[in-house]
Design an enzyme around this catalytic site. Structure first.
Site, mmCIF file in Angstrom:
data_model
loop_
_atom_site.group_PDB
_atom_site.id
_atom_site.type_symbol
_atom_site.label_atom_id
_atom_site.label_comp_id
_atom_site.label_asym_id
_atom_site.label_seq_id
_atom_site.Cartn_x
_atom_site.Cartn_y
_atom_site.Cartn_z
ATOM 1 N N LYS A 173 0.817 -1.214 0.000
ATOM 2 C CA LYS A 173 0.000 0.000 0.000
ATOM 3 C C LYS A 173 0.852 1.267 0.000
ATOM 4 O O LYS A 173 0.391 2.325 -0.407
ATOM 5 C CB LYS A 173 -0.975 -0.031 1.157
ATOM 6 C CG LYS A 173 -1.971 -1.175 0.970
ATOM 7 C CD LYS A 173 -3.186 -1.078 1.825
ATOM 8 C CE LYS A 173 -4.256 -2.067 1.395
ATOM 9 N NZ LYS A 173 -3.809 -3.481 1.402
HETATM 10 C C1 LIG Z 1 -4.374 -4.531 0.629
HETATM 11 C C2 LIG Z 1 -3.590 -5.785 0.478
HETATM 12 C C3 LIG Z 1 -3.927 -6.759 -0.494
HETATM 13 C C4 LIG Z 1 -5.141 -6.621 -1.386
HETATM 14 O O1 LIG Z 1 -4.961 -5.654 -2.378
HETATM 15 P P1 LIG Z 1 -6.229 -5.086 -3.192
HETATM 16 O O2 LIG Z 1 -5.677 -4.003 -4.047
HETATM 17 O O3 LIG Z 1 -7.180 -4.572 -2.157
HETATM 18 O O4 LIG Z 1 -6.794 -6.216 -3.975
HETATM 19 C C5 LIG Z 1 -3.109 -7.865 -0.612
HETATM 20 N N1 LIG Z 1 -2.038 -8.049 0.194
HETATM 21 C C6 LIG Z 1 -1.689 -7.143 1.138
HETATM 22 C C7 LIG Z 1 -0.513 -7.421 2.006
HETATM 23 C C8 LIG Z 1 -2.439 -5.977 1.315
HETATM 24 O O5 LIG Z 1 -2.087 -5.094 2.271
#
Ligand SMILES: *Cc1c(COP(=O)(O)O)cnc(C)c1O
Length: 501
Positions: free
Chosen positions: A116
């Site tokens: 993120k």
């Molecule tokens: C948020 C997250 C996801 C999912 O990603 P999306 O874009 O919501 O599909 C997968 N793995 C981790 C570690 C995350 O923090």
């Protein structure tokens, strides 16, 4: 280039309006009216640029109302090499999976050790510039409900950003010990963190209520403030994610793994469908992609949707060891539906209303077929997730986190079902140290220490994998935020924090 709402084509806004507003008034998501397209020659030119310059080029094509200088300032500020451990914030590690060399795209080298950061390090720049263009002078109050990763990444992105305040709510028993520690020790003069007595849904509902409460909103207006959101439906979070798929492709060409123009598969551990959608947009822009492999944990609502065309959230919710994918409503799927229906806003609104009213919808036959052509969906339970971590470590001495392991396993299933030998990139979304307990249990049968930081050190002893510096440093930081409140007290907490009466 302007942006439409997925639920109403007559809504047309500029890029900065789309980012400042976050979501369209009637509940739709903002999507670009058209996509820039890149030829193989363009991709070849792109591959000569470093990550930041790739980002500048791609962002500029989507943000016509930003100056070159504004884009440059945003990108340079976001992807500083000292924050991402090197010049390339999204490096590839090649690993043998199923006997075939596979590119693991490591998206977790940022300050909070989860992917993120790739979007939330740059969003504050894009958002404050967008607010300046569209809401001159107002201070933005970012409210976040988090199940762990988003909250910390948003705090780290917005800390000490002029003209913003950020308040994060998390479920008191709903985040991992490391995630909690990351949040309650957060530095910055404009940040606040609070636990709520409830689960993630309660936190999310509470935040949504505050956003739409006219009394609270008007109190903010009186004080020259406005609410804004950093969640993954904001276009400003999706756009930066397109860049790393171009970067991965260019790196695979430069590393001699594929020829320019050769197609690749993309595997993404999926929750809210943002990450995988970014790769879909990259394909629409001209990146040669063959198949999108959508990996879920036991919350496999997307697996079923891709297989049957029926989206149905009326099912058990599982708390898993890959918590960032514990989700039953994948918001960004709405953008895919809009694109696959060639911008049919009426149809998308119909599906979304049915989801809201009945918890389910079924797409038309032609959409089902199109989905199946492009996507493969698979899921993986906790036990298999841990076996996958163990096997990858045993065979390759490569340690991955629980979310990435879900993707690796679903990719293995895909290959054994299809015998597809297309070169493949797997998105790796978190550092294994963020989920030390589950990862340790996978790689050792020893009895484990109780303390989170002892576990981190033990995992390091057992595997030799480097501990990300920001996680190691948490041990010695002071706890700054220890509030736990009732959900009903959330509005009061917000006003008190802001000093607004
Ligand atoms: C948020 C997250 C996801 C999912 O990603 P999306 O874009 O919501 O599909 C997968 N793995 C981790 C570690 C995350 O923090």
């Amino acid at each position: 280039m302007n942006y439409n709402s997925t639920r109403n084509n007559t809504t047309v806004v500029s890029a900065s309006q789309a980012i400042a507003q976050g979501i369209s008034k009637e509940g739709g998501l903002f999507v670009p009216q058209s996509l820039p397209t890149y030829s193989l020659d363009d991709i070849s030119v792109l591959s000569k640029l470093d990550y930041k310059n790739k980002a500048k080029k791609i962002l500029a094509d989507f943000l016509p109302d930003f100056t070159e200088e504004e884009i440059s300032e945003s990108v340079e500020g976001a992807y500083k090499s000292e924050k991402f451990g090197g010049e390339n914030p999204a490096p590839i590690s090649y690993q043998k999976i199923n006997g075939k060399e596979t590119a693991i795209l490591e998206l977790w080298h940022g300050p909070t050790s989860a992917f993120k950061d790739m979007a939330l390090q740059i969003l504050p720049y894009l958002l404050t510039k967008s607010l300046k263009k569209t809401q001159d002078g107002k201070e933005a109050v970012i409210l976040v409900a988090t199940s762990g990763d988003t909250g910390k990444a948003a705090l780290e992105g917005f800390k000490d950003v002029n003209g913003t305040k950020i308040i994060v709510f998390y479920p008191v028993n709903g985040v991992s010990p490391m995630q909690k520690r990351q949040m309650v020790t957060q530095k910055g003069s404009n940040v606040s963190v609070c636990a709520i007595k409830g689960n993630f849904d309660d936190a999310q509902t509470g935040v949504k209520k505050i956003f739409t409460d006219t009394e609270t909103v008007s109190k903010l207006t009186d004080n020259n403030m406005l609410f804004s959101s950093a969640n993954s439906i904001n276009w400003g979070r999706l756009l930066p994610q397109i860049v790393y798929y171009f970067s991965a492709y260019c790196d695979m060409v430069s590393d001699g793994k594929i020829k320019l123009g050769e197609k690749i598969n993309v595997v993404v551990p999926t929750g809210n469908f943002g990450n995988i959608l970014a790769s879909y947009y990259a394909m629409k822009m001209g990146l040669p992609i063959n198949k999108f492999i959508c990996a879920s944990n036991s919350n496999n609502v997307l697996t079923d949707f891709i297989k049957t065309g029926v989206y149905n959230k009326n099912r058990n919710f599982f708390t898993t060891i890959s918590p960032s994918m514990d989700i039953l409503v994948s918001s960004n799927l709405e953008r895919l539906l809009y694109d696959i229906t060639n911008g049919n806003d009426v149809k998308v609104a119909e599906y979304m209303n049915s989801l809201k009213d009945n918890g389910t919808y079924e797409v038309d036959e032609d959409i089902k077929n199109r989905l199946k052509d492009l996507f493969y969906g698979g899921s993986c339970d906790d036990k298999t997730t841990q076996t996958t971590i163990k096997k990858l470590f045993r065979d390759n001495k490569y340690l991955c986190d629980t979310h990435t392991a879900v993707a690796v396993n679903v990719y293995e299933k895909y290959v054994s079902e299809t015998n597809d030998t297309t070169p493949t990139v797997i998105a790796s979304t978190a550092s294994p140290y963020k989920f030390a307990k589950s990862v340790l249990e996978a790689v050792t049968a020893d009895s484990l220490p109780n303390d989170e930081f002892e576990m981190v050190n033990y995992l390091n002893e057992v595997t030799g994998a480097d501990i990300p510096a920001p996680l190691a440093a948490l041990k010695d930081l002071q706890t700054r935020f220890s509030n736990t409140i009732e959900v009903t007290d959330m509005p009061k907490f917000v006003l008190d924090t802001l000093g607004v009466k």
